[in-house]
Design a protein around this motif. Structure first.
Motif, PDB file in Angstrom:
ATOM      1  N   ALA A 195      24.917  15.730  21.019  1.00  0.00           N
ATOM      2  CA  ALA A 195      25.976  14.954  20.379  1.00  0.00           C
ATOM      3  C   ALA A 195      25.353  13.959  19.413  1.00  0.00           C
ATOM      4  CB  ALA A 195      26.821  14.230  21.422  1.00  0.00           C
ATOM      5  N   GLY A 232      20.951  14.005  23.787  1.00  0.00           N
ATOM      6  CA  GLY A 232      21.064  15.301  24.445  1.00  0.00           C
ATOM      7  C   GLY A 232      19.686  15.819  24.745  1.00  0.00           C
ATOM      8  N   LEU A 257      29.037  17.448  17.179  1.00  0.00           N
ATOM      9  CA  LEU A 257      28.800  17.968  18.522  1.00  0.00           C
ATOM     10  C   LEU A 257      28.449  19.441  18.393  1.00  0.00           C
ATOM     11  CD1 LEU A 257      28.967  17.256  21.595  1.00  0.00           C
ATOM     12  CD2 LEU A 257      31.302  18.154  21.541  1.00  0.00           C
ATOM     13  N   ASN A 258      27.271  19.816  18.908  1.00  0.00           N
ATOM     14  CA  ASN A 258      26.878  21.221  18.801  1.00  0.00           C
ATOM     15  C   ASN A 258      26.190  21.692  20.075  1.00  0.00           C
ATOM     16  OD1 ASN A 258      23.739  21.247  18.383  1.00  0.00           O
ATOM     17  ND2 ASN A 258      24.487  19.631  17.045  1.00  0.00           N
ATOM     18  N   TYR A 259      26.213  23.003  20.244  1.00  0.00           N
ATOM     19  CA  TYR A 259      25.568  23.627  21.403  1.00  0.00           C
ATOM     20  C   TYR A 259      24.754  24.815  20.909  1.00  0.00           C
ATOM     21  CZ  TYR A 259      24.847  26.661  25.415  1.00  0.00           C
ATOM     22  OH  TYR A 259      24.271  27.465  26.368  1.00  0.00           O
ATOM     23  N   THR A 260      23.544  24.937  21.459  1.00  0.00           N
ATOM     24  CA  THR A 260      22.736  26.122  21.199  1.00  0.00           C
ATOM     25  C   THR A 260      22.168  26.617  22.518  1.00  0.00           C
ATOM     26  OG1 THR A 260      20.636  24.947  20.866  1.00  0.00           O
ATOM     27  CG2 THR A 260      22.071  25.199  18.947  1.00  0.00           C
ATOM     28  N   GLY A 292      20.748  23.438  24.304  1.00  0.00           N
ATOM     29  CA  GLY A 292      21.881  22.935  25.062  1.00  0.00           C
ATOM     30  C   GLY A 292      22.825  22.124  24.191  1.00  0.00           C
ATOM     31  N   MET A 293      23.490  21.158  24.813  1.00  0.00           N
ATOM     32  CA  MET A 293      24.469  20.346  24.102  1.00  0.00           C
ATOM     33  C   MET A 293      23.805  19.117  23.498  1.00  0.00           C
ATOM     34  SD  MET A 293      27.772  20.353  23.423  1.00  0.00           S
ATOM     35  CE  MET A 293      28.561  21.278  24.743  1.00  0.00           C
ATOM     36  N   ASP A 326      23.963  22.798  13.981  1.00  0.00           N
ATOM     37  CA  ASP A 326      22.758  22.547  14.766  1.00  0.00           C
ATOM     38  C   ASP A 326      21.530  22.393  13.878  1.00  0.00           C
ATOM     39  OD1 ASP A 326      22.832  25.281  14.033  1.00  0.00           O
ATOM     40  OD2 ASP A 326      21.320  25.724  15.553  1.00  0.00           O
ATOM     41  N   SER A 376      24.836  29.664  18.741  1.00  0.00           N
ATOM     42  CA  SER A 376      24.905  28.331  18.143  1.00  0.00           C
ATOM     43  C   SER A 376      26.360  28.017  17.810  1.00  0.00           C
ATOM     44  CB  SER A 376      24.045  28.266  16.876  1.00  0.00           C
ATOM     45  OG  SER A 376      24.257  27.057  16.170  1.00  0.00           O
TER      46      SER A 376
END
Length: 734
Positions: free
Chosen positions: A431, A454, A421-424, A428-429, A725, A721
Motif C-alpha cells: 500500500a 508492506g 494499492l497493489n498485489y503481486t 504480496g500486498m 506495481d 500483478s
C-alpha cells in the motif's frame, strides 16, 4: 365449363392503396381544420432516447414537423440538433458515427504526454485533489466530462453564431437543474454547447457543469418531459417523447450503478407522471429490452423507435389530421463553412493559477489564422494531456469577419493525493500514497512524496524544477530510503530462504528535455546499502557498503500504453561510475540499456522486439556490488524476480500482442537469457530460453496482469500483478 377470371391484388399493394386513400381523406380534412402550433417535448432516458430518431423518421415521411422544441438530457442533445435543422436521417448518421464509449473514457493516452511528464511511471488507483486550505476534495462525478465537452463543442460549432435560440431553424429550449437551489433552469439563449452539456450532467456520473458561476446537473431531475417549457415557446399541441427508464425490480438492483440510477429515477418517474397528464399526445416506444446505458445498441434502439412509429402513425393521423399540414417547410441546418474558421483573437476563461499565455502555448494555436474545428478540438485535447486541467474546451463567438476563440478551462488543484494499492505474487500486498505538488513550491516545478508499506517499505522524495514548458533544462533532487525482502530459490523456482535489504540513497542531477522526443540527465549519486544477503553468484561482500559517483541517463518513449504497448518505441540507457576515493568504498562502474520496439502488423495485432543488456566494468574485484536482477514479470519470465543475479546479463524477446477488445490484451512470445560473473561470456555456454503467454486488462482503478512461462527445462513460472506495481521513480534513481 367456363371460368370467370378475377384480378387479385398483392397484400402489399392493398396496404399501399389503403394508405393513399387515407392520406387523401386526411389531407382534405386538414384544409378545413384550423392550424395549431405543434411542439415536441423530448425526455431524458440515456441511450433509450435514440428511439426518438426512429419516430422522427416516420413523422418526416408524412410531413409532420414541429414549430418548436424543448428537451431534457439526451432529449436536449437530439432536440438541439433537430432545432438546428438536421433531419432524422442526419441525426441517425451523427449518433451512429459518434464513439459513445470514448466519451466516458478519460484515460490520457501515454503517447500524447510530453516527455517531461514521462519521467514518472503511471500510478494511483484513486487520485484525490486537495484545495488551497489542504482539504481533500472528493470527486463530484465519476467522469470529468472533458471528452463530452469537446465532442459537443465539435457537433454544435455550426450554431456558434446563434445566441438566441428562437433564431434557430426551429425555436428551442432545454432544461437543466441548479445543483445548489434544486430549481429548474430553462435556457432559451446562450451557447448551445454549454446549455446542452449542462442538461446532460447525470448526477454523480458526469461532473456538474458551470455556466456563469452556477453549477447545473441533469434537467430530468425537475422536468424529464419539458411539456410546460415547449408550451412557453408557443405550442398549442404538444407531442411528448417518453423514453426514460422504468423503475427496476429488486432482482435487477445488483450494482452500485443500478442502485444510483434507481435513486435518480424515483424522482424522475414521479415528475414524469405528473407532466404526462399535461401532454396532448405521448409517444412511448417499446424499449423493455434496452437500458439507459446501451450505447452499443443505438442501431437497434433507433429501429425499435421506427417500428413503434409505424405501428401508431395511422391512428395518430386519423385522430389528428391537421398534423399533415404541408405548409411547414423543411428547416435548413445552420452551417457555416466548417473547413476553415478565421480566428481573430484567442482568450482564456476560468484559469486561476496558470497564466493565459502558458495555456495558449499548450494548445499551440495562434490568432489571425485559419483553423478547422477538428484542429481546434485536437489542440484542446493536447492541452488536456498536459495533466493541468480537469476540463478544457473551446467556444466560438462571432467577431467582425471571423470568430473569437475562447478557451474555457477548469484547472486541477495544484495538490493531489494518489492512493496506490497493489498485489503481486512476488511481493504480496503493498500500500502506498503519493502526494504531488504541481507548481506549488516553485513556478514550473513538481514535487512528489511517496510512502509505501508492506513487503516493500519505501520513502521517496522527488523534486524537479523545469526551465521551460515543452523543452528546456531542469534540475532534480531525489533522496530515498527503501527496505525489501530478497529470496533464495532452488532449481524448481521454490523459495528456500529470505533476508532483508535496506538502502539509503541520494541523487541530484541537471537534465534537458525536448518536447515528446527525449530527456537526458547528468547526475551525482550516493547510496549506502546494508547487505545482509548475497543472492548473486559472486563472493559475499561486507554487510555495509557506501558507493558515490557520477552518472548519465537518457530516455525516449513514444508507446501508446505503458504496461500494454502495441505501437511505439522505448529506449533507456544508464551509465554509472565511482572511483575508490574516500567517498566510495569500492571502484564501481555500471552500464544498462533497454530498447523496445512495438510494431503493428495486423489490425489489433502487434509485434515486439526487445533487448535488455547490463554489465559492470572497472570493478576492483568480483564482489558483485549492486548486481542486476533480471527475472520477474518485467524481465526474464523464466525466473522469479530475485531468483538470479549477476554482473553481466542479456535478455532478448520476440512476441506478439493482440487487443481483441478495448483494454484487454493477450501476449505470447519467446525470450532468451545469457548471464555470467565474468566480463567475457563463454562462447560455448548455451543461453536459457522460455516461452510465455499471458493476458492483461486496464481497469479504471489500475491494470491486472497474469503471465505464465515455461523454461527450456520444462519448469513453469507464473506471475500475477494487480494494480500499479511498477517503480514510479525508476528514471529518478541512479
Amino acid at each position: 365449363m367456363g371460368y370467370e377470371t378475377q384480378k387479385v391484388l398483392h397484400p402489399r399493394c392493398t396496404e399501399m392503396t389503403r394508405r393513399w386513400m387515407m392520406l387523401i381523406l386526411m389531407l382534405g380534412l386538414a384544409q378545413i381544420l384550423p392550424a395549431a402550433k405543434l411542439g415536441f417535448a423530448f425526455s431524458g432516458g440515456g441511450a433509450r432516447g435514440f428511439a426518438n430518431i426512429g419516430i422522427l423518421k416516420v413523422f418526416e415521411e408524412y410531413g409532420i414537423r414541429p414549430d418548436c422544441i424543448s428537451g431534457t438530457s439526451i432529449g436536449a442533445f437530439l432536440g438541439g440538433l433537430y432545432a438546428m435543422g438536421y433531419d432524422a436521417n442526419e441525426l441517425e448518421d451523427i449518433t451512429l458515427k459518434l464513439n459513445w464509449t470514448m466519451l466516458f473514457d478519460e484515460k490520457q493516452e501515454r503517447q500524447d504526454l510530453y516527455i517531461g511528464q514521462k519521467r514518472w511511471k503511471p500510478y494511483g488507483n484513486t487520485v484525490f485533489e486537495i484545495d488551497d486550505e489542504w482539504r481533500m476534495q472528493y470527486p463530484r462525478g465519476i467522469f470529468n466530462g472533458n471528452n463530452i465537452n469537446l465532442e459537443l463543442a465539435r457537433i454544435f460549432a455550426p450554431a456558434s453564431g446563434i445566441t438566441d435560440f428562437s433564431d434557430l431553424a426551429i425555436p428551442f429550449s432545454c432544461v437543466a437543474t441548479d445543483l445548489i437551489t434544486g430549481e429548474s433552469r430553462v435556457f432559451t439563449s446562450g451557447s448551445m454547447m454549454q446549455v446542452i452539456r449542462a442538461s446532460i450532467s447525470i448526477p454523480s456520473i458526469v461532473m456538474p457543469f458551470n455556466i456563469d458561476g452556477h453549477s447545473y446537473i441533469d434537467g430530468g431531475i425537475g422536468f424529464n418531459i419539458p411539456i410546460e417549457q415547449v408550451r412557453d415557446l408557443g405550442a398549442d399541441y404538444v407531442v411528448g417523447f417518453k423514453t426514460n427508464s422504468p423503475l427496476r425490480p429488486l432482482e435487477r438492483l445488483n450494482s452500485l450503478f443500478t442502485i444510483l440510477d434507481q435513486t435518480i429515477n424515483i424522482g424522475m418517474t414521479r415528475n414524469v407522471e405528473a407532466q404526462v397528464s399535461d401532454c396532448d399526445l405521448v409517444m412511448v416506444p417499446e424499449l423493455d429490452a434496452y437500458s439507459a446505458t446501451d450505447f452499443r445498441q443505438i442501431r437497434h434502439i433507433i429501429d425499435a423507435g421506427e417500428a413503434y412509429g409505424r405501428s401508431v402513425i395511422d391512428s395518430l393521423l386519423i385522430a389528428n389530421p391537421w398534423l399533415l399540414d404541408q405548409s411547414r417547410p423543411k428547416p435548413q441546418a445552420y452551417l457555416y463553412p466548417l473547413h476553415r474558421i478565421y480566428i481573430n483573437e484567442i482568450t482564456v476563461r476560468g484559469n486561476l493559477h496558470i497564466s493565459s499565455t502558458k495555456i495558449k502555448e499548450y494548445i499551440e494555436l495562434r490568432p489571425k489564422r485559419l483553423y478547422t474545428v477538428e484542429e481546434i478540438i485536437s489542440a484542446c485535447r493536447s492541452g488536456w494531456n498536459s495533466q493541468l486541467f480537469q476540463t478544457i474546451y473551446p467556444m466560438f463567438e462571432p467577431d467582425k469577419d471571423g470568430y473569437r476563440l475562447i478557451i474555457v478551462v477548469k484547472e486541477r488543484q495544484r495538490k493531489t493525493l494518489a492512493v496506490n494499492l497493489n498485489y503481486t505474487s512476488m511481493d504480496g500486498m503493498v500500500a502506498g500514497v503519493v502526494l504531488s505538488l504541481s507548481n506549488y513550491l516553485m513556478r514550473n516545478s513538481l514535487a512528489l512524496a511517496e510512502v509505501k508499506v508492506g513487503d516493500k517499505n519505501e520513502l521517496n522524495l522527488d523534486f524537479v524544477k523545469n526551465f521551460g514548458d515543452f523543452w528546456g533544462i531542469y534540475y532534480r533532487i531525489f533522496p530515498y530510503i527503501n527496505e525489501k525482502t530478497l529470496y533464495f530459490y532452488n532449481d524448481d523456482h521454490q523459495r528456500t530462504n529470505s533476508v532483508r535489504s535496506m538502502e539509503l540513497g541520494f541523487t541530484s542531477g541537471i537534465g534537458v528535455f525536448v518536447r515528446r522526443f527525449a530527456v537526458a540527465e547528468a547526475y551525482v549519486y550516493s547510496f549506502r546499502t546494508n547487505l545482509y544477503r548475497d543472492v548473486s553468484n559472486t563472493e559475499p561482500i561486507k554487510p555495509v557498503t557506501v558507493i558515490s559517483g557520477l552518472g548519465f541517463k537518457a530516455y525516449h518513449e513514444s508507446v501508446d500504453d505503458y504496461l500494454f504497448p502495441t505501437s511505439g518505441f522505448r529506449f533507456t540507457t544508464r551509465l554509472n561510475a565511482a572511483s575508490d576515493r574516500s567517498i566510495s568504498d569500492k571502484r564501481y562502474g555500471r552500464f544498462q540499456f533497454k530498447g523496445e520496439a512495438y510494431l503493428p502488423v495486423f489490425e489489433r495485432v502487434s509485434a515486439c522486439l526487445l533487448l535488455d543488456y547490463g554489465s559492470f566494468f572497472d570493478r576492483e574485484d568480483g564482489t558483485g556490488i549492486d548486481p542486476f536482477y533480471f527475472g520477474g514479470i518485467d524481465g526474464f519470465l523464466g525466473l522469479q524476480k530475485y531468483e538470479k543475479s549477476a554482473p553481466f546479463y542479456q535478455v532478448g524477446q520476440i512476441s506478439l500482442t493482440t487487443e481483441p477488445v478495448n483494454d484487454l490484451f493477450v501476449q505470447c512470445g519467446v525470450q532468451g537469457l545469457n548471464y555470467a560473473s565474468r566480463e567475457i561470456w563463454p562462447i560455448d555456454e548455451d543461453p536459457s530460453w522460455c516461452v510465455f503467454a499471458g493476458t492483461g486488462y486496464n481497469t479504471v482503478v489500475g491494470p491486472i496482469r497474469l503471465m505464465v512461462a515455461m523454461t527450456d527445462g520444462a519448469n513453469f513460472n507464473y506471475y500475477l500483478s494487480i494494480g500499479f506495481d511498477t517503480d514510479i521513480f525508476k528514471f529518478s534513481r541512479r
